[in-house]
Design an enzyme around this catalytic site. Structure first.
Site: not given
Ligand code: PMP
Length: 285
Positions: A33, A149, A207, A182
């Protein structure tokens, strides 16, 4: 106003929208996603999100469901039909529908695509940012491929609920070496007492957040010193500031970790500045 979703080629009222019970997304969380911020009805950093989508799909050997240009039309159309000015657009691609069997379908199936969009109240985000959020820490319990993701988010779901149960907003995972990886749905950052912004490398354990990458690219212009390295919860508790980043939260100051106030217990100046200037560096399309 009823909400509209794009489901496998059709725009449907969400009350009537459905997917097949043998969709592998439903059966196995066999899908990926993206969540893109929407601002003034446009997508924030769409090219970066699409590049990450292509990478996630490639890693799972799921075909791109349609050309990028067509996908972009769908994303914008869902935003438009839902009259979203400020909010998020959600895109999910699963391996498709096949008789339940763990291995990939032997005959190729079409990847399934769902897109939804919803408005978020900017005042609510502002409010949270003005107060700052609390985080708790938890042992890392996810698979090592968190760079993909994937919709397989059960550990993240449990971590977020643990945070809520503890009166916090986010949970930070801590790896077996004692370092923060994270958040359950965000990247984790600290600001040292001498003003260096620190976040873990995306080589492992996290991620590669789009918000994260946009900020990193902006640091030079903002004349902010940046260090890509892991940090411990103890270092975070003793830091000048902490914050998290995600498309849905932009930059969100963190004011406490496991009950310990960070800095003076209020949102920090660097986090505030990054939140305010983020959209100068983000690309709308
Ligand atoms: N880490 C995880 C586990 C996430 O779910 C997200 C949010 N999608 C992020 C980091 C931050 O990613 P982004 O800045 O692309 O939203």
């Amino acid at each position: 106003m009823s909400r509209i979703a794009y489901v496998n080629g059709r725009y449907r009222d969400m009350r009537d929208a459905s997917v097949n019970i043998e969709d592998r997304g439903y059966q196995f969380a066999d899908g990926v996603y993206e969540v893109c911020e929407v601002r003034y009805g446009k997508l924030v950093d769409q090219p970066r999100h699409m590049a990450r989508l292509e990478r996630s799909l490639h890693e799972l050997r799921i075909a791109m469901p349609m050309p990028l240009a067509s996908l972009s039309v769908v994303l914008h159309e869902v935003v438009r039909r839902n009259r979203v000015q400020h909010g998020i657009v959600y895109l999910q691609v699963t391996r498709g529908v096949a008789r339940r069997d763990h291995g990939f379908p032997t005959k190729p199936v079409r990847p399934a695509v769902v897109v939804t969009a919803r408005s978020l109240d900017p005042a609510k985000g502002k409010d949270n940012a003005a107060r700052g959020i609390k985080v708790i820490t938890l042992p890392e319990n996810r698979w090592p491929r968190v760079d993909i993701k994937s919709t397989a988010l059960l550990p993240n779901v449990l971590a977020k609920q643990a945070a809520r149960d503890a009166g916090a907003y986010e949970a930070w995972y801590v790896d077996p070496h004692g370092y923060v990886t994270e958040g359950s749905s965000s990247n984790a950052w600290i600001v040292t007492k001498d003003g260096r912004v620190v976040t873990r490398s995306a080589q492992s354990g996290i991620l590669a957040g789009i918000t994260r990458s946009v900020l990193i690219d902006a640091f030079e212009k903002l004349q902010i010193r940046f260090e890509e390295r892991p940090f411990t919860p103890a270092e975070a508790a003793d830091a000048a500031e902490a914050f998290v980043t995600a498309a849905s939260m932009i930059v969100m100051p963190v004011v406490a970790i496991d009950g310990h106030s960070i800095g003076n217990g209020k949102p920090g100046a660097v986090a505030k500045r990054l939140r305010e200037s983020f959209h100068d560096f983000a690309v709308l399309s």
